[in-house]
Scaffold this motif. Sequence first.
Motif, short mmCIF file in Angstrom:
data_model
loop_
_atom_site.label_atom_id
_atom_site.label_comp_id
_atom_site.label_asym_id
_atom_site.label_seq_id
_atom_site.Cartn_x
_atom_site.Cartn_y
_atom_site.Cartn_z
N ALA A 119 0.83 -1.21 0.00
CA ALA A 119 0.00 0.00 0.00
C ALA A 119 0.87 1.26 0.00
O ALA A 119 0.55 2.26 -0.66
CB ALA A 119 -0.92 -0.02 1.22
N ARG A 120 2.00 1.19 0.71
CA ARG A 120 2.89 2.36 0.77
C ARG A 120 3.51 2.65 -0.60
O ARG A 120 3.56 3.80 -1.04
CB ARG A 120 3.99 2.10 1.80
CG ARG A 120 5.01 3.22 1.95
CD ARG A 120 5.92 2.95 3.14
NE ARG A 120 7.01 3.91 3.21
CZ ARG A 120 8.18 3.76 2.62
NH1 ARG A 120 8.42 2.66 1.90
NH2 ARG A 120 9.13 4.66 2.72
N ALA A 126 0.96 7.45 -6.66
CA ALA A 126 -0.26 8.20 -6.97
C ALA A 126 0.01 9.51 -7.70
O ALA A 126 -0.66 9.80 -8.72
CB ALA A 126 -1.06 8.44 -5.70
N PRO A 127 0.95 10.35 -7.25
CA PRO A 127 1.17 11.61 -7.98
C PRO A 127 1.63 11.39 -9.42
O PRO A 127 1.22 12.14 -10.32
CB PRO A 127 2.27 12.31 -7.15
CG PRO A 127 2.17 11.71 -5.80
CD PRO A 127 1.77 10.29 -6.03
N GLY A 363 -1.03 -7.17 -7.99
CA GLY A 363 -1.13 -5.80 -8.48
C GLY A 363 -2.54 -5.24 -8.47
O GLY A 363 -2.81 -4.22 -9.13
N ASP A 364 -3.46 -5.87 -7.72
CA ASP A 364 -4.86 -5.43 -7.77
C ASP A 364 -5.05 -4.00 -7.29
O ASP A 364 -5.83 -3.24 -7.87
CB ASP A 364 -5.76 -6.40 -7.00
CG ASP A 364 -5.40 -6.50 -5.52
OD1 ASP A 364 -4.24 -6.20 -5.17
OD2 ASP A 364 -6.26 -6.90 -4.71
N LEU A 369 -6.11 1.84 -8.29
CA LEU A 369 -5.69 3.24 -8.20
C LEU A 369 -5.67 3.88 -9.59
O LEU A 369 -6.12 5.02 -9.77
CB LEU A 369 -4.31 3.33 -7.55
CG LEU A 369 -3.70 4.74 -7.49
CD1 LEU A 369 -4.60 5.69 -6.71
CD2 LEU A 369 -2.31 4.68 -6.87
N GLU A 370 -5.16 3.17 -10.58
CA GLU A 370 -5.13 3.71 -11.94
C GLU A 370 -6.55 3.97 -12.45
O GLU A 370 -6.83 5.02 -13.04
CB GLU A 370 -4.41 2.75 -12.88
CG GLU A 370 -2.93 2.62 -12.62
CD GLU A 370 -2.28 1.64 -13.59
OE1 GLU A 370 -2.20 1.98 -14.78
OE2 GLU A 370 -1.87 0.54 -13.16
N LEU A 371 -7.44 3.00 -12.24
CA LEU A 371 -8.81 3.15 -12.72
C LEU A 371 -9.52 4.30 -11.98
O LEU A 371 -10.24 5.09 -12.60
CB LEU A 371 -9.58 1.84 -12.52
CG LEU A 371 -9.13 0.68 -13.41
CD1 LEU A 371 -9.77 -0.63 -12.94
CD2 LEU A 371 -9.49 0.95 -14.88
#
Length: 414
Positions: A119-120, A126-127, A363-364, A369-371
């Motif tokens: 998760a980290r 994310a950015p 990689g779920d 996050l991408e979606l």
Amino acid sequence: MDSTRTSLDNIRKPIPLPVDRPDPLGLPADLERLRTELPVAPMIFPDGPPGWLVTRYRDVRAALADPRLGARRPHLNAHVRASLVTAGEMAVLRPSDLMASDPPDHTRLRRLVVGQFTARRIAQLAPRIQAIVDQHLDALAAGPHPADLVTAVALPVPSLVISELLGVPFADHDRYQRLTTELVSLDRTREQLLTSKAEMKEYLLGLIHAKRTRPADDLIGDLIRAQTSDPAQVTDDEIAALAQLILIAGHETTANAAAIAVLLLLRPPRLWDTVRRRPELIGPVIEETLRYATANQFGLLRIAREPLTIAGQPIATGERVVLHLPAANRDPDHFPDPDRFDPHRPSTAKHLSFGHGPHHCPGDQLARLELRTLLTTMLHRFPTLRLACDPDQLPTHRDRVVHGLARLPVDFTP
């Protein structure tokens, strides 16, 4: 009663895997019939003795976690087409990876990879994911339209994200996108398939050798460092096989899910406007998309490592078993009214699109996050987005193991 007996006798005869969809997002009708009447059905394989097709949710879920069903097999898609590569050739071209290995190899390799998808680590990405999304949506807004959302946004965004995570130069994206497309396609000749496999392995081994002299902070670099500290942990061939799997799974599946999610929101009754007003629905939209349009369109092949029973059906050692994820994800006993796309569905998150048990996709959360980033940003920036096509006539990837749209024409008012 006679007609019922005749129907059961007919479906007990081995049949080929049902593959013909009535529309771009529908499932073959025979799957529903089998799931209801014979959830573990005898199935004809293109190149060998018959095996079994499992279609019911509870059976598929239990089988995914059953260690008596092995993932190691010489050909990943022998349930869809005849094997074009021998077991010896496969062992050379693609050794153990997370998708085609059993313990202890699978345990060893998975331990090396899961640390890259914590998760980290995902939060740190994310950015960069937002920047990649913004860049491609800027180009979509400035470019000519109608535009094909698949080629303009859905495919390049996850491709760039996974290439950066792996440490594969995006400058090479034309090459590796071509190779990944070739490797998931089922209409290749033996010579074409062997050529593509050899080229992909040669490309990735060359990248590994280059990174060994110029270390980098990426997934391939981390695997090389693990190998340096303990050579018994992983070989160069295994690093290449892991990189190939992540490269394919990391952009093909996410790209197709992104395009299908947009289609589902834009087609009647146009949920796009509803989700714009209620952004808390974006998470449920993603999960329902993953359930409704399962990326693995032909199911996962397993081999019985020892005798077992699935839903009362004895399975002998060595027999092949297909766990049909799309059929399981449309099981009405687990998902009421399963052929309706419903983001309000309470049980959606229990879909099997990322697998279950020891082979659950590591990689779920990156895919989610991408979606989420892509859909959130598109909903905000393109309130007038609309389909520029008939949603029932869209071409899909019929000859690929990953279900998705070949194109998605969209338009908008600037």
